[in-house]
Design a protein around this motif. Sequence first.
Motif, PDB file in Angstrom:
ATOM      1  N   GLU A 189       0.877  -1.199  -0.112  1.00  0.00           N
ATOM      2  CA  GLU A 189       0.002  -0.110   0.017  1.00  0.00           C
ATOM      3  C   GLU A 189       0.911   1.269   0.038  1.00  0.00           C
ATOM      4  N   ARG A 190       0.106   2.291  -0.066  1.00  0.00           N
ATOM      5  CA  ARG A 190       1.022   3.798  -0.171  1.00  0.00           C
ATOM      6  C   ARG A 190       0.447   4.503   1.000  1.00  0.00           C
ATOM      7  N   TYR A 213       5.824   3.574   0.780  1.00  0.00           N
ATOM      8  CA  TYR A 213       5.302   2.278   0.449  1.00  0.00           C
ATOM      9  C   TYR A 213       5.102   1.488   2.086  1.00  0.00           C
ATOM     10  N   ASN A 222      11.166   2.707  -1.360  1.00  0.00           N
ATOM     11  CA  ASN A 222      11.103   2.161  -2.784  1.00  0.00           C
ATOM     12  C   ASN A 222      10.845   0.573  -2.486  1.00  0.00           C
ATOM     13  N   PHE A 264      -3.191  -0.428  -4.787  1.00  0.00           N
ATOM     14  CA  PHE A 264      -3.452   1.146  -5.305  1.00  0.00           C
ATOM     15  C   PHE A 264      -3.247   0.639  -6.923  1.00  0.00           C
ATOM     16  N   LEU A 275      -2.518   0.213 -10.490  1.00  0.00           N
ATOM     17  CA  LEU A 275      -1.055  -0.381 -11.101  1.00  0.00           C
ATOM     18  C   LEU A 275      -1.519  -0.051 -12.645  1.00  0.00           C
ATOM     19  N   GLN A 306       5.857   0.010 -17.328  1.00  0.00           N
ATOM     20  CA  GLN A 306       7.179   0.502 -16.738  1.00  0.00           C
ATOM     21  C   GLN A 306       7.878   0.726 -17.771  1.00  0.00           C
ATOM     22  N   ALA A 308       3.894   5.970 -12.860  1.00  0.00           N
ATOM     23  CA  ALA A 308       2.808   6.559 -12.041  1.00  0.00           C
ATOM     24  C   ALA A 308       2.861   6.458 -10.552  1.00  0.00           C
ATOM     25  N   SER A 309       3.910   5.676 -10.094  1.00  0.00           N
ATOM     26  CA  SER A 309       4.138   5.072  -8.873  1.00  0.00           C
ATOM     27  C   SER A 309       5.702   5.492  -8.457  1.00  0.00           C
ATOM     28  N   LEU A 342       8.363   2.520  -7.102  1.00  0.00           N
ATOM     29  CA  LEU A 342       7.834   1.336  -7.450  1.00  0.00           C
ATOM     30  C   LEU A 342       8.550   0.801  -8.770  1.00  0.00           C
TER      31      LEU A 342
END
Length: 387
Positions: A108-109, A114, A127, A306, A308, A318, A325-326, A329
């Motif tokens: 989770e964030r 994280y 990370n 969250f 992805l 990626q 977007a994260s 991650l």
Amino acid sequence: MAAQRTERVETVVVGGGQAGLAVGYHLARQNRPFLILDANARPGDAWRKRWPSLQLYSPALVDGLPGMRFPGPRYAYPTGLDMAEYLETYAARFDLPIVNGVRVETLEREDGAYVVSAGERRFVADNVVVATGVFQHEHPVIPAFADALDPAIAQLHSADYRGPEQLRDGPVLVVGAAHSGGDIAYEVARAGLATVLSGRDTGQFPLNIHSRLAPLVFPVMRFAWTRLLTASTPLGRKARPHIRGHGGPLIRVKKRDLEAAGVERVYERTTGVVEGKPQLAEGRVLDVANVVWCTGFQNDYSWIRFPLPQDEDGYPAQNRGAVAASPGLYFTGLCFLHSFSSMLILGAGRDGERVASQIAARARSREKSTKRAPRATAGRVAARPGE
């Protein structure tokens, strides 16, 4: 339920296979703190769970991770057990901080960080690297119609296959004709069981990988897998959806080998059940005592709590492992993460180095932003190279 204890670590690597260990090696070289979490009891256990006769399709020359060559003759093909022992030795040699027997349940964030939950342990990290691998054995793909097969028919997925001795007396249907399906069908047929191999033609590698020509051709293939078939080239971008969406070609066992072993090769898919028996796409019903599903595995990221983003192939979106977007991650070990080699041991080191470098750069940037600007002085210390 006992309260979770919270631990703070800069980077959590989820998965202690070759992809996770390669990231750990490079993070250690960058002097960044990290922890590897793995659900297995020992490093290498994912390989120990595969069938005993399994051999890698790549020679020992390219089966080593960064900093440690694979032992043995350069052009020998290690077994799965050989790889398991190598990974365990690797983790110990570099004293990588791996915690085995810890299954990550959620990611989770929270407040810009994280949060990784694993039983009674809770990790807060800047990370997270998801290194759970290409083939997640806890998520095998089996068609829904398999439930309608007669209970007298023994069924197992390739993830659970160990050898012909698991099967009942009588004919065997192997569903899925990529390299794993071909290898299993060949072994079962040679054990004396009538065998049908069902599935579309995925092609075959043109070279006998055990021939004397292999040492001459393999460097060319290595170049293609690492430099030509990449997300940075038109050829790689064209090939990636096909490679991700279809099984790999026959490699060790060829079509002529299947024929010589007595395997009946049908190029139709198995699509349903009639009166408890498997049925092919064109209507033929097979009277078999066993079905081995070589139908692959699916990635399951439901534990990531969250959004992805996915790319056009349904994989995490990626770039070189980093999820835009994260921030913070990362993924590694994915099928064609950046190149064809990404899903091979050959590519674990390259992708791991890239991810570790991005983590180190992000950490340095965060550290720099938190430092107070130095007060101006009359003199100035000579800058180091690169400053």
